[in-house]
Motif scaffolding. Structure first.
Motif, mmCIF file in Angstrom:
data_model
loop_
_atom_site.group_PDB
_atom_site.id
_atom_site.type_symbol
_atom_site.label_atom_id
_atom_site.label_comp_id
_atom_site.label_asym_id
_atom_site.label_seq_id
_atom_site.Cartn_x
_atom_site.Cartn_y
_atom_site.Cartn_z
ATOM 1 N N VAL A 241 -2.673 1.155 2.801
ATOM 2 C CA VAL A 241 -1.515 1.686 2.074
ATOM 3 C C VAL A 241 -0.643 2.510 3.013
ATOM 4 O O VAL A 241 -1.143 3.357 3.782
ATOM 5 N N PRO B 227 -0.513 3.082 -5.373
ATOM 6 C CA PRO B 227 -0.564 1.917 -4.463
ATOM 7 C C PRO B 227 -0.167 0.622 -5.188
ATOM 8 O O PRO B 227 -0.583 0.364 -6.310
ATOM 9 N N ASP C 276 -7.369 4.770 -4.471
ATOM 10 C CA ASP C 276 -5.968 4.820 -4.913
ATOM 11 C C ASP C 276 -5.524 6.265 -5.135
ATOM 12 O O ASP C 276 -4.414 6.666 -4.772
ATOM 13 N N THR D 130 -4.120 -6.125 -6.079
ATOM 14 C CA THR D 130 -4.789 -6.860 -5.001
ATOM 15 C C THR D 130 -6.120 -7.416 -5.461
ATOM 16 O O THR D 130 -6.737 -6.878 -6.392
ATOM 17 N N ARG E 58 -7.661 -1.681 0.801
ATOM 18 C CA ARG E 58 -6.210 -1.539 0.826
ATOM 19 C C ARG E 58 -5.811 -0.883 2.144
ATOM 20 O O ARG E 58 -6.560 -0.064 2.687
ATOM 21 N N TYR F 279 -2.368 -4.730 3.062
ATOM 22 C CA TYR F 279 -3.532 -5.598 3.146
ATOM 23 C C TYR F 279 -3.518 -6.669 2.058
ATOM 24 O O TYR F 279 -4.258 -7.654 2.125
ATOM 25 N N ALA F 280 -2.682 -6.484 1.042
ATOM 26 C CA ALA F 280 -2.588 -7.483 -0.032
ATOM 27 C C ALA F 280 -1.805 -8.723 0.396
ATOM 28 O O ALA F 280 -1.886 -9.769 -0.250
ATOM 29 N N ALA G 28 -10.456 -0.597 -2.243
ATOM 30 C CA ALA G 28 -9.577 -0.901 -3.380
ATOM 31 C C ALA G 28 -10.269 -0.493 -4.669
ATOM 32 O O ALA G 28 -10.677 -1.317 -5.501
ATOM 33 N N ASP H 47 0.764 -1.669 -0.282
ATOM 34 C CA ASP H 47 -0.531 -2.114 0.245
ATOM 35 C C ASP H 47 -0.292 -3.341 1.131
ATOM 36 O O ASP H 47 -0.148 -4.462 0.636
#
Length: 547
Positions: free
Chosen positions: A137, A126, A109, A130, A135, A157-158, A104, A155
Motif C-alpha cells: 500500500v 487500502p 489495513d 484484492t 498488500r 500488489y493487487a 491482506a 494497493d
C-alpha cells in the motif's frame, strides 16, 4: 541475328550502365544507412542516460532508507525530495514514495490507514479489493501534489504488472522496472503510458536470503514526459522514436514520437534493444521529414538515365544502318515479286481466255441442242453472251471493293449457267469480304463453276449443285466453312471424272494458291462416282473488311 543486333547492343550497354548505377546507388545507400544509424545510436544513448540517472535516483533513495535503518518519516522524505528538485532535473518522475508490505487482513489495513493518516492527515482505506495474501500500500509519495495524493492507499500488489516487478525485486535483491501500466494518479486526457521502478527495503535486518521486506521504495514515471525530455536536448535529432516494453505490440507501447504515421519512411529504420532494470525495451528509430541524407542519390539516377540514353542511341544507329541495307533488299525482293506477279497475271489471263472460249463453246453446244432452228439459236445465244458480258462487268467491279459472299457467288454462277440458276440451293449467313477475299473467292467460284460446266454436274441432265456456308468456332478462332457439292443420279464416266477432279491443272493450282497462301485456309476435294464435294475453310479474321 541481324534483326536482334540493335536489341543486343541496347541490352549490353544499358546493362553495364545500370550495373554501375546500381553499384553507385548501393554505396550511397550504405553510407546514408551508417549515418542514420549513428543518429539513432545518439537517440538511444540519450534515452539510456536519462533512464540510468532515474534508476540511480531510486538506488540512492533506497540507500537513504538503509542508512536510516528504518522507514524514514514523511517530513524527512519530503525534505530529501525537495533537495533533488525532481521537476527540474528528473522530468518524467512523478515522485518518490514508499509502499508498505502488510498482510491482506483487517489488522494490516488498519495499520496502513493509520500510517497514511499520520503522514498526510487523510482517512484512506487500502484499495482496490484484492485476492492476494499481501498488500503493498502506498503510504508516502512526495512531492505531495494533488495528483500524487490520489495514489494514497493504493494497493500496488493487487495489479499483476506491479506485483510481478515487486516479486522480481525481492527475488533478485535489486531494483526492478515494471511493464507498461496506467498510473493511478494520471488523470489527464489522453492518459500517458507509465511504468514504475521498485527497490525492496528490509529495515535493520537487511536483505538476508528469504527475508520478507518491510516495503518498497519506488518511483512512478510518465513515459511520454520522460522520453520527450530525453530526446529534445540540443542539438535536435531528425528522428522519430517508438519504444515498446519486451515485445513490439500496441499493448506494450510506451512511447511514440509526435507525428509518427504508418507510412513513415522504412528505408533507414533501425531497431535495437535496451536493458532497463530487469526489463528489455525495444526501440525503433525512423528518420523524420527533417532528415536529409548526407549523400545524394541523384548521381546514381543520372548515371542510369545517361546509360539508357547512350544504349538507345547506339541501338538506333545500328538499326538505321540495318534499315538502309534492308531497304535495298526489300526493293530487290519487290522487283522480283512484281515480275512474278506479272507472270502469274499473264498465265491467269491466258487461262481465263481459254475458259471463256470453253464457256462460249459450251453455251453454243447447249443452245444448239435446245434450239429448233437457226433463228432460235441466234436469239438465245446472243442473249446468253449479253448476260455473260453484264455479269463479267459486275464481277470485275466487285472484285476490287467490299463485296457480299452470296452476291459474288450468284454473279459467278449466273455468268456460267445463265438465269436458270436455282438460288434456293445457295444458303448461308451474310458474309462481307475484304478485297483480297473477294478476289480469292471470285476466282475460286469461277474455276469451280467452269469445271462443273466442262466436266461435272452441268454435263448431265440430272446434275445438281448446292453451295452452303457456315461459321464454326475452333478454340479461340472462328472460321468460315463453305461446301460446294455437285451430285448426279447416274455415275460419272471414269474419263470425265479423271479430267474433272484429278487432273491438277492450272485452275486447281490457282485455287490452292489463293485459299492456302493468300487466306491461310484449307481446301479439300472428295470426288465420288456420283459427284464432287469441295470443302473450303478460311479464318474469319483473314476475310473481314478492314483487314
Amino acid at each position: 541475328m541481324r534483326r536482334i543486333l540493335p536489341g543486343v547492343i541496347f541490352a549490353s550497354v544499358a546493362s553495364v550502365g545500370l550495373l554501375m548505377a546500381a553499384a553507385s546507388w548501393f554505396a550511397v545507400d550504405q553510407a546514408n544507412r551508417i549515418n542514420f544509424s549513428a543518429v539513432a545510436d545518439e537517440a538511444v544513448r540519450r534515452i539510456s542516460d536519462r533512464v540510468e540517472s532515474h534508476i540511480l535516483l531510486i538506488r540512492s533513495t533506497g540507500a537513504f532508507f538503509a542508512a536510516s535503518g528504518r522507514v524514514v518519516s514523511r517530513t524527512e522524505l519530503a525534505r530529501y525530495v525537495e533537495e533533488l528538485r525532481l521537476s527540474d532535473a528528473y522530468a518524467g518522475v512523478q515522485g518518490i514514495g514508499f509502499a508498505r508490505l502488510v498482510p491482506a487482513q483487517p489488522d494490516g489495513d488498519s495499520a496502513v490507514s493509520a500510517e497514511i493518516g499520520g503522514n498526510y492527515g487523510v482517512d484512506v482505506t487500502p484499495w482496490p479489493p484484492t485476492d492476494q495474501p499481501d498488500r503493498a500500500v502506498v503510504t508516502m509519495l512526495e512531492p505531495a501534489t494533488d495528483r500524487n495524493l490520489i495514489a494514497m492507499g493504493y494497493d500496488m500488489y493487487a495489479n499483476s504488472a506491479r506485483r510481478s516487478a515487486m516479486d522480481l525485486a525481492v527475488k533478485t535483491g535489486s531494483v526492478q522496472a515494471s511493464g507498461r501500466v496506467e498510473l493511478v494518479q494520471n488523470q489527464s486526457q489522453p492518459k500517458q503510458a507509465g511504468f514504475l521502478i521498485y527497490s525492496p527495503f528490509y529495515g535493520p535486518q537487511g536483505g538476508k536470503p528469504g527475508a520478507r521486506p518491510i516495503g518498497f521504495v519506488y518511483s512512478p514515471f510518465r513515459a511520454n514526459d520522460l522520453f520527450s525530455v530525453a530526446l529534445n536536448r540540443s542539438p535536435d535529432l531528425p528522428i522519430r522514436i517508438t519504444i515498446y516494453d519486451t515485445t513490439a505490440s500496441e499493448q506494450n507501447l510506451l512511447f511514440r514520437s509526435e507525428g509518427m504515421t504508418a507510412v513513415d519512411a522504412e528505408q533507414y529504420k533501425v531497431s535495437t534493444t535496451l536493458p532497463v532494470a530487469g526489463r528489455r525495451w525495444i526501440i525503433e528509430a525512423r528518420p523524420s521529414p527533417d532528415y536529409v541524407p548526407p549523400a545524394d542519390q541523384s548521381r546514381s539516377y543520372i548515371l542510369a538515365i545517361v546509360s539508357i540514353l547512350l544504349a538507345a542511341a547506339l541501338a538506333l544507329s545500328s538499326r538505321a544502318q540495318q534499315q538502309a541495307v534492308m531497304v535495298g533488299e526489300d526493293l530487290q525482293k519487290q522487283t522480283q515479286k512484281n515480275l512474278n506477279d506479272r507472270e502469274l497475271l499473264l498465265q491467269e489471263m491466258k487461262h481465263r481466255i481459254k475458259n471463256m472460249i470453253a464457256r462460249v463453246m459450251a453455251m453454243a453446244r447447249q443452245t444448239a441442242r435446245n434450239s429448233a432452228d437457226i433463228d432460235q439459236f441466234t436469239t438465245s445465244f446472243i442473249a446468253r453472251l449479253d448476260a455473260m458480258a453484264t455479269s463479267q462487268d459486275l464481277l470485275a467491279r466487285s472484285k476490287w471493293q467490299r463485296a457480299d459472299l452470296r452476291t459474288l457467288l450468284v454473279q459467278e454462277l449466273r455468268q456460267v449457267f445463265g438465269e436458270g440458276l436455282d438460288e434456293t440451293r445457295l444458303s448461308g449467313p451474310a458474309v462481307q469480304l475484304n478485297e483480297a477475299a473477294t478476289q480469292a473467292f471470285g476466282l475460286t467460284f469461277h474455276e469451280l463453276a467452269t469445271n462443273g460446266l466442262k466436266y461435272g454436274f452441268a454435263r448431265n441432265a440430272d446434275g445438281e449443285l448446292s453451295v452452303r456456308w457456315v461459321f464454326e468456332t475452333a478454340g479461340n478462332d472462328s472460321n468460315l466453312v463453305l461446301n460446294w457439292t455437285e451430285r448426279c443420279e447416274n455415275e460419272i464416266p471414269e474419263t470425265q471424272a479423271v479430267v474433272g477432279g484429278r487432273a491438277g491443272g492450272f485452275g486447281t493450282r490457282l485455287i490452292d494458291a489463293t485459299m492456302r497462301i493468300e487466306l491461310g485456309g484449307t481446301i479439300e476435294r472428295n470426288l465420288g462416282p456420283r459427284g464432287l464435294t469441295v470443302a473450303i475453310t478460311v479464318p474469319v479474321k483473314k476475310i473481314q473488311p478492314g483487314t
